[in-house]
Design an enzyme around this catalytic site. Sequence first.
Site, PDB file in Angstrom:
ATOM      1  CD  GLU A  15       0.479   2.116   3.872  1.00 42.26           C
ATOM      2  OE1 GLU A  15       1.122   1.050   4.005  1.00 42.26           O
ATOM      3  OE2 GLU A  15      -0.663   2.147   3.400  1.00 42.26           O
ATOM      4  CE1 TYR A  46       1.796  -0.881  -0.217  1.00 41.06           C
ATOM      5  CE2 TYR A  46       2.819  -0.117   1.817  1.00 41.06           C
ATOM      6  CZ  TYR A  46       1.703  -0.539   1.116  1.00 41.06           C
ATOM      7  OH  TYR A  46       0.486  -0.586   1.737  1.00 41.06           O
ATOM      8  CG  ASP A  86       0.779  -5.330  -0.039  1.00 43.09           C
ATOM      9  OD1 ASP A  86       0.307  -5.926  -1.042  1.00 43.09           O
ATOM     10  OD2 ASP A  86       0.170  -5.279   1.049  1.00 43.09           O
TER      11      ASP A  86
END
Length: 288
Positions: A35, A118, A136
Amino acid sequence: MPDLATPLIAWYRDNARELPWREPGFGAWGVLVSEFMLQQTPVARVIPLLEAWLERWPTPSSLAGDAPAEAVRAWANLGYPRRALWLHRAATQIRDLHDGVVPRDVEALLALTGIGDYTARAVAVFAYGDRHPVVDTNTRRVLARAIDGRAQPDPPARRDLDAMTAILPQSEPEAAIVNAAAMELGAIVCTARAPRCDACPIAHICAWRAAGYPDTGDTRRKQARYEGSDRQARGAILRALRESAAHELAMDAVASDLSDSAQRDRAIDSLIADGLIEAPDGMLRLPR
């Protein structure tokens, strides 16, 4: 509210790309690293560097035990190198505060360096299977078109989490699939410039399509041009230090080919301020 979950789940099961972080048992540390790397960086550039990173540093503690300079060097061409420094700091916090285990709790994740709404929820959902909204850029575009009838989403806001929560099933496994499916749909079908509505599983309930694809404007912040920018100058300086044998060079020798000396000095000053380089005794080096 139309039922987006059912068609999204069915579509995802048949069409999801095979990506490393979607493999069973990939682990919370792997998800967290992926991520960090995927922020504003294409998947194709991330995969080989992610695999090399996890081979070298398979746990947060292994990264925390190495020098920050090594993290910056291994970041290579992923861009936005502050992410490498933040990931190193987060790994140190995980080692020191969480016994080397990536936390599951969203608030604990948010307390780590470099982790926002996120990423915290992505780890909790995709690594641990909890039920949270994960939003996102791609997700926001899908929701803006399907539900609000707008061509592009507004700038990110807390209300995005509420909008995603509203379409999630109560089942934790199915909620995780819907989160992943909305992102995947935005990435490969409901794209910003050329949406493929003929391949979209929710085209029949899409408000934007039903309205005739109106141009509702785009209020998102535009990214500054890279060529000739201070960001490009910063990248040139970091690349020179990464490629040097000791990750250290004389200050006058770094990026000496830049025609704008003021821009070079600004880039050096900003890299020092960000903690990405150090400047002892007329030298520049990656952080130790």
